[in-house]
Design an enzyme around this catalytic site. Sequence first.
Site, PDB file in Angstrom:
ATOM      1  N   THR A  13       0.940  -1.165   0.143  1.00 18.78           N
ATOM      2  CA  THR A  13      -0.068   0.100   0.195  1.00 18.78           C
ATOM      3  C   THR A  13       0.845   1.291  -0.045  1.00 18.78           C
ATOM      4  O   THR A  13       0.718   2.027  -1.020  1.00 18.78           O
ATOM      5  CB  THR A  13      -0.828   0.072   1.270  1.00 18.78           C
ATOM      6  N   LYS A  45       7.591  -9.363  -2.997  1.00 22.81           N
ATOM      7  CA  LYS A  45       7.529 -10.777  -2.736  1.00 22.81           C
ATOM      8  C   LYS A  45       7.409 -11.771  -4.068  1.00 22.81           C
ATOM      9  O   LYS A  45       7.857 -12.813  -3.837  1.00 22.81           O
ATOM     10  CB  LYS A  45       6.407 -11.190  -1.662  1.00 22.81           C
ATOM     11  N   GLU A 129       9.908   9.602   9.476  1.00 17.12           N
ATOM     12  CA  GLU A 129       8.668  10.470   9.842  1.00 17.12           C
ATOM     13  C   GLU A 129       7.320   9.603   9.664  1.00 17.12           C
ATOM     14  O   GLU A 129       6.509   9.718  10.608  1.00 17.12           O
ATOM     15  CB  GLU A 129       8.675  11.647   8.930  1.00 17.12           C
ATOM     16  N   GLY A 134       1.217   8.550  10.548  1.00 21.00           N
ATOM     17  CA  GLY A 134       1.002   8.758   9.134  1.00 21.00           C
ATOM     18  C   GLY A 134       1.708   9.985   8.458  1.00 21.00           C
ATOM     19  O   GLY A 134       2.726  10.285   8.286  1.00 21.00           O
ATOM     20  N   ILE A 136       1.064  13.074   9.552  1.00 20.27           N
ATOM     21  CA  ILE A 136       1.214  14.105  10.378  1.00 20.27           C
ATOM     22  C   ILE A 136       2.752  14.165  10.554  1.00 20.27           C
ATOM     23  O   ILE A 136       3.405  13.181  11.093  1.00 20.27           O
ATOM     24  CB  ILE A 136       0.602  13.939  11.755  1.00 20.27           C
ATOM     25  N   GLY A 187     -11.722  -3.275   6.905  1.00 18.91           N
ATOM     26  CA  GLY A 187      -9.977  -3.484   6.713  1.00 18.91           C
ATOM     27  C   GLY A 187      -9.380  -2.309   7.687  1.00 18.91           C
ATOM     28  O   GLY A 187      -8.071  -2.108   7.319  1.00 18.91           O
ATOM     29  N   ASP A 201       0.910  -1.646  19.527  1.00 24.80           N
ATOM     30  CA  ASP A 201       1.123  -0.612  18.245  1.00 24.80           C
ATOM     31  C   ASP A 201       1.474   0.999  18.596  1.00 24.80           C
ATOM     32  O   ASP A 201       2.343   1.511  18.559  1.00 24.80           O
ATOM     33  CB  ASP A 201      -0.072  -0.520  17.065  1.00 24.80           C
ATOM     34  N   LYS A 205       5.065   3.705  19.225  1.00 24.69           N
ATOM     35  CA  LYS A 205       5.097   4.995  18.376  1.00 24.69           C
ATOM     36  C   LYS A 205       5.398   5.966  19.725  1.00 24.69           C
ATOM     37  O   LYS A 205       6.213   6.665  19.587  1.00 24.69           O
ATOM     38  CB  LYS A 205       3.760   5.109  17.865  1.00 24.69           C
ATOM     39  N   GLY A 302      -2.926   4.945   5.615  1.00 25.68           N
ATOM     40  CA  GLY A 302      -3.320   5.047   4.288  1.00 25.68           C
ATOM     41  C   GLY A 302      -2.375   5.207   3.475  1.00 25.68           C
ATOM     42  O   GLY A 302      -1.264   5.763   3.521  1.00 25.68           O
TER      43      GLY A 302
END
Length: 428
Positions: A13, A45, A129, A134, A136, A187, A201, A205, A302
């Site tokens: 993605t 892959k 970054e 994402g 920001i 999703g 997660d 961060k 995203g």
Amino acid sequence: MKPIKVGLLGLGTVGTGVVRIVEGNQEDLSSQVGSPIVIEKIAVKNTEKARNINVNSDKLTEDPWEVIRHPDIDVIVEVMGGVDQTKEYILEALERGKHIVTANKDLMALYGSEILAKAAEKRCDVYYEASVAGGIPIIRTLIEGFSSDRITKIMGIVNGTTNYILTKMSQEGVSYEEVLKEAQDLGYAEADPTSDVEGLDAARKMAILATLGFHTNVELRDVSVSGISSVTKEDISYARRLGYEMKLLGIAERQDDEITISVQPTMVKKQHPIASVNGVFNAVYVHGEAVGDTMFYGAGAGEMPTATSVVADLVSVIRNLKLGVSGLKAIAPYKEKRLISDEEIKYKYFILLHVDDKAGVLAQITQIFAEYNVSLASVVQQPNEFNPDAEIIIVTHDASKANMDKVQKHFESLDVIRKVKSVYRVEG
């Protein structure tokens, strides 16, 4: 103008978004860095896989080492994920004098100090970054925008999946289990959502942000973590009635030269700007001694938001390369790490108790709080038509974690308390 050649590890993605931006904005990017940018080789892959972007098959390889060892490649962009094997790729690339851009939060949270040390040794850039929030630009802001200030608090919604779940529970009054299934269907959540919903997660961060904000080497084990899987729609309903919204917050604080970092479900006063951040969006609130309160808001994941951060880092790396200042801008952690003790960690608490519905219970409970020097801001006792026990809702003033642990332990021995239903941090 000699082109700058880039090797790309991963074409999922985010990798697809990177290719779209580099190829689609070539004129703008070239004018910013003074050279064309060419994606020379891409590790995938499966080279035969059908993709929603056209890439010359000659650029694809299933061997990441072919990208790492390519003699003409100047910069490696890593968006493939993974940790241990990926670390080996990155260290080898640095050994060969190649600069790194990565979106890999797990890699940087676990091995960031080792990677940055190798980069300093080889005078290479490592930019990351996109590893946090994402699109920001919070990492660049902490490094550059706050370079003249002393940060005392970083508080963030840094996981879109959990924010989506809590937002839906709050706005629609549905259960955690219902919203999680919906998030998986859309999703937003993985088939195995553990990393998101249990706060892991977000903890990775926050370790990165605290390291940068406090200039000390924060490790994942330094972060106290609890997730949202035990949050009920009743908890959220009570929070809203009291004027709060429930958010999974990462909170890093500094008192003098001691720090504490946590990730936990938190009741945030509705007037606080971070309380209005809903859905899959992220936000990071930063307090500096000079600047005061600031907040940064935007898409936390995203294809295009994350790819935008990756390419912005790529532009910075190329500019440094052209100016001959590669590897000189990074500031390694230079402060000794000192964690705040449980006796010194203080904040407000929300407690929901199920108790015997009879006279004198409230007096016993308030006496326990007094015994451990916990002051109460509000106490509400009320019946619940769905619960034969009475419910007592308590919000404390600032209390130490050590004392609150003692209160909860004492509650276990009190016969009139049927259940300590919920305990949450309160902000604002």
